[in-house]
Design an enzyme around this catalytic site. Structure first.
Site, PDB file in Angstrom:
ATOM      1  CE1 TYR A  14      -3.192  -2.257  -0.021  1.00 37.20           C
ATOM      2  CE2 TYR A  14      -3.980  -2.389   1.923  1.00 37.20           C
ATOM      3  CZ  TYR A  14      -4.203  -3.201   1.253  1.00 37.20           C
ATOM      4  OH  TYR A  14      -4.635  -3.956   1.433  1.00 37.20           O
ATOM      5  CB  SER A  17     -13.857  -3.961  -1.326  1.00 37.26           C
ATOM      6  OG  SER A  17     -13.097  -3.482  -1.790  1.00 37.26           O
ATOM      7  CG  LEU A  76     -18.823   1.056   2.325  1.00 35.75           C
ATOM      8  CD1 LEU A  76     -18.448   2.334   2.432  1.00 35.75           C
ATOM      9  CD2 LEU A  76     -20.295  -0.102   2.629  1.00 35.75           C
ATOM     10  N   GLY A  91     -17.156   2.202  -3.029  1.00 42.48           N
ATOM     11  CA  GLY A  91     -17.784   2.730  -3.093  1.00 42.48           C
ATOM     12  C   GLY A  91     -19.134   2.888  -3.516  1.00 42.48           C
ATOM     13  CG  LEU A 146     -22.839  -1.724  -1.741  1.00 35.42           C
ATOM     14  CD1 LEU A 146     -22.367  -2.844  -1.030  1.00 35.42           C
ATOM     15  CD2 LEU A 146     -24.423  -2.116  -2.202  1.00 35.42           C
ATOM     16  CB  THR A 147     -21.375   5.028  -1.080  1.00 31.30           C
ATOM     17  OG1 THR A 147     -21.023   5.841  -1.917  1.00 31.30           O
ATOM     18  CG2 THR A 147     -20.749   4.838  -0.487  1.00 31.30           C
ATOM     19  N   GLY A 148     -24.068   5.108  -3.294  1.00 29.54           N
ATOM     20  CA  GLY A 148     -24.796   5.107  -4.255  1.00 29.54           C
ATOM     21  C   GLY A 148     -24.284   6.128  -5.659  1.00 29.54           C
ATOM     22  CE  LYS A 149     -17.332   6.640  -4.096  1.00 27.13           C
ATOM     23  NZ  LYS A 149     -16.218   7.196  -2.521  1.00 27.13           N
TER      24      LYS A 149
END
Length: 343
Positions: A51, A232, A234, A237, A239-242
């Protein structure tokens, strides 16, 4: 926060992910997040020598561990339990060399130096030398070229190194990542035969959109006492809807990785919409629904939560412990059957 046991290690029941530290998240922001998470009650964090991500480069190798290490140098360890990982074959570390006993020792020593500490609580293998079905490789997974005797010999070599490092106090437990049920069980068998560190965790992708863990791996977890550290949760990302309607918010992972590691597909937006509708129907934030759903599963799960910004982390933590009703959980199962594995 609630507590859970991973092997003999007691930790918070959510794990703090750090893979953006040193790239999308600069050092000052990362330090604010580490302090916020610790003040909230989290004491378990995950990192890796590879990372930060998005992108992964040879030049940034180890930078996330260095950012964590600079926080520890300033504040002390403050009870953080640390999990980190050695990079697998074909990665950016050690010119892509595969994992072996010598590499394990070299990587542990380097991680300890970057983290500015003397002990790693869970040392993980990022992916197996023999290959894996993670990262969307499940659609064309072909294990026919694997050599069982070679794999077992590799395990024994690595377990010998891990046992020595454990005896020296440099590591505690042993964990895997992007592993299969067969692989995990063989690591357990060989560890028991050799008196080496036994697998306590597997870090695999798991979310409402990616439920490969629900069958053989779930059964293995229950019977072998292995906790899923779900990455992961989400869905990068989604599942945030973004990302709905083709949106690409400034600073989001999609600005750096256009296909989100193979997650972009013709079915994913419709699947996300189904879960957003469930969240709206039940009056719950979709982020909080996705994360707390993990705790309803019939096998041990510790989700890894991460955020690019401190504000995002604050929003995630605000939903910790949100109860999901049986009706909501049933709606999720119906949606899953209608929209399985969209990527």
């Amino acid at each position: 926060m609630k507590r859970r046991m991973i092997g003999t290690l007691e930790v918070s029941d959510w794990c703090f992910g750090t893979m953006t530290f040193g790239s999308q998240t600069d050092e000052a922001e990362a330090h604010r997040q580490l302090s916020r998470a610790r003040d909230f009650g989290m004491d378990f964090l995950d990192t890796a020598e590879m990372y930060p991500v998005a992108p992964v480069t040879k030049e940034t190798l180890g930078r996330t561990e260095e950012v964590i290490g600079s926080w520890i140098a300033t504040h002390g360890r403050q009870g953080w339990k640390i999990a980190t990982k050695i990079t697998g074959a074909g990665g950016v570390a050690r010119d892509g060399a595969p994992i072996d006993g010598v590499a394990v020792r070299t990587a542990v020593e380097a991680s300890l130096k970057r983290l500015q500490t003397d002990h790693i609580d869970i040392y993980q293998f990022h992916w197996p030398n023999r290959g894996a079905y993670s990262f969307r490789q499940n659609w064309r997974f072909d294990p026919s070229g694997q050599d069982r005797e070679e794999v077992i010999a590799h395990m024994d070599d690595c377990l010998g190194a891990l046992a020595a490092l454990r005896d020296e106090g440099k590591i505690g437990a042993f964990g895997l990542s992007n592993e299969s049920a067969w692989g995990t069980c063989r690591w357990i068998d060989r560890a028991e035969a050799l008196g080496a560190p036994r697998v306590v965790s597997v870090q695999n992708e798991y979310s409402l959109l990616c439920r490969l863990y629900d069958t053989d791996m779930a059964e293995m977890s229950v019977n072998e006492g292995v906790t899923l550290l779900s990455y992961s949760p989400l869905a990068a990302g989604y599942l945030t809807g973004k990302y709905q309607g083709g949106a690409v918010p400034e600073g989001s992972r999609m600005t750096r990785n256009k296909d989100l590691g193979g997650r972009v597909s013709e079915r994913v937006e419709g699947t996300v919409a189904a879960y957003l509708e469930i969240a709206e129907k039940h009056g719950i934030d979709p982020v909080h629904m996705a994360l707390n759903w993990q705790g309803t599963r019939p096998f041990p799960v510790c989700p890894i939560i991460g955020a690019r910004t401190d504000a995002q982390l604050e929003h995630i933590l605000a939903g910790y412990g949100t109860e999901l009703s049986p009706a909501l959980i049933e709606d999720i199962e119906v949606a899953h059957k209608r929209h399985p594995m969209p990527y």
